[in-house]
Design a protein around this motif. Structure first.
Motif, PDB file in Angstrom:
ATOM      1  N   GLU A 284      65.523  53.197 101.938  1.00  0.00           N
ATOM      2  CA  GLU A 284      64.711  52.295 102.765  1.00  0.00           C
ATOM      3  C   GLU A 284      64.449  52.919 104.135  1.00  0.00           C
ATOM      4  O   GLU A 284      63.344  52.808 104.669  1.00  0.00           O
ATOM      5  N   GLU A 288      60.716  53.682 105.658  1.00  0.00           N
ATOM      6  CA  GLU A 288      60.292  53.147 106.953  1.00  0.00           C
ATOM      7  C   GLU A 288      59.831  54.264 107.886  1.00  0.00           C
ATOM      8  O   GLU A 288      58.805  54.143 108.566  1.00  0.00           O
ATOM      9  N   THR A 289      60.588  55.364 107.899  1.00  0.00           N
ATOM     10  CA  THR A 289      60.226  56.484 108.759  1.00  0.00           C
ATOM     11  C   THR A 289      58.925  57.124 108.305  1.00  0.00           C
ATOM     12  O   THR A 289      58.080  57.502 109.126  1.00  0.00           O
ATOM     13  N   ARG A 291      56.449  55.661 106.797  1.00  0.00           N
ATOM     14  CA  ARG A 291      55.348  54.789 107.217  1.00  0.00           C
ATOM     15  C   ARG A 291      55.052  54.945 108.714  1.00  0.00           C
ATOM     16  O   ARG A 291      53.889  54.889 109.134  1.00  0.00           O
ATOM     17  N   GLU A 292      56.093  55.140 109.517  1.00  0.00           N
ATOM     18  CA  GLU A 292      55.876  55.368 110.955  1.00  0.00           C
ATOM     19  C   GLU A 292      55.075  56.651 111.180  1.00  0.00           C
ATOM     20  O   GLU A 292      54.170  56.689 112.017  1.00  0.00           O
TER      21      GLU A 292
END
Length: 305
Positions: A284, A288-289, A291-292
């Motif tokens: 996860e 998340e990273t 997507r950043e």
């Protein structure tokens, strides 16, 4: 009455310090509450475990037998709980993913670097694969998730869109088409093309696009890796068709890159997961990273437009 972990910890603490008063303070409960926990444990086992003496609390024969195995068991349990808490807090863990080569060399390195900066003990294991292999590795559980172009996944897999890019034409030095702001797809059909091999999703998109315009293209050269095709373009061997997110574009600034039009060739790149499994916390964190990094890249593109 059942034997509880709370009762076992209470017994172990009293035994370790030899005092109900001190054990109650360490456990942050009252001494009467501690006494109740010990009595409930004794009732659950049907045995007397502790005797109160003028010198403090002393184990009975049954208490000594329990103590021999209880301390290492509680230590192992505490270690396991701490380890799980580290996983939950993303302080450690291993992420395994299967990913398209163009993403592995493009967006992924920046995402891994950013992840390591915030979670230095997380490890990432990357497997490069073409789209069909990515789906199979996710389906079989060899990896936590995959990154590939969209297919019909079936009920056991789910897709989450990450980004969309388009196929560009990377031109050899001095090519006349460099003067064109947009290169029509039919015009490319007459050129020497440098394409990825037929098992790649990019090649399938390219072949389908040409077929829709009534052309069947025989490439001048094929290769497994985009970098090989770019080197061929540098040598003047032809035009590379390359996704706009590919890292090789920035690595070859001397080569003109132009969008293809009429029609555009676009691809959607998605996160591939098992529908019946949750991602581990480490995975996860990487998602998340990633997507950043994608959002940052998109913002940079808009700012430069």
């Amino acid at each position: 009455m059942s034997v509880t972990l709370k009762g076992l910890r209470a017994f172990n603490t009293v035994l370790r310090y030899g005092s109900f008063t001190r054990a109650a303070g360490l456990l942050n409960i009252t001494q009467p509450a501690l006494t109740v926990q010990i009595r409930q444990l004794e009732m659950g086992l049907g045995l007397k475990l502790l005797d109160r003496t003028p010198r403090g609390a002393e184990p009975t024969a049954a208490g000594r037998e329990l103590a021999r195995s209880l301390e290492p068991l509680l230590q192992e349990l505490d270690h396991t709980i701490a380890s799980l808490q580290d996983l939950a807090a993303r302080r450690r863990g291993v992420v395994r993913l299967a990913v398209l080569p163009s993403v592995a060399s493009g967006l992924l390195p920046g995402a891994i670097a950013r992840l390591h900066a915030s979670h230095p003990n997380l490890q990432v294991r990357v497997r490069e694969a073409v789209t069909g292999e990515v789906y199979e590795q996710v389906r079989s559980g060899q990896v936590d998730f995959g990154i590939a172009t969209d297919l019909q996944p079936g009920g056991e897999l789910s897709l989450q869109r990450l980004f969309q890019d388009q196929i560009m034409a990377m031109l050899p030095p001095g090519h006349a088409m460099a003067a064109m702001p947009l290169i029509p797809l039919p015009a490319l059909a007459k050129e020497r093309l440098l394409l990825l091999e037929t098992n790649s999703s990019i090649r399938q998109l390219v072949d389908d696009a040409f077929a829709r315009t009534g052309h069947i293209v025989a490439p001048a050269q094929e290769a497994v890796h985009t970098g090989t095709l770019v080197s061929m373009a540098r040598a003047g061997l032809g035009i590379v068709l390359i996704p706009s997110s590919a890292a090789e574009i920035a690595m070859a600034p001397e080569l003109a890159v132009r969008p293809i039009g009429h029609p555009h060739i676009c691809r959607t790149v998605s996160l591939i997961c098992r529908s019946d499994r949750s991602l581990p916390p480490s995975a996860e964190a990487l998602v998340e990273t990633l997507r950043e990094v994608i959002d940052h890249s998109a913002d940079g593109g808009r700012a430069g437009a």
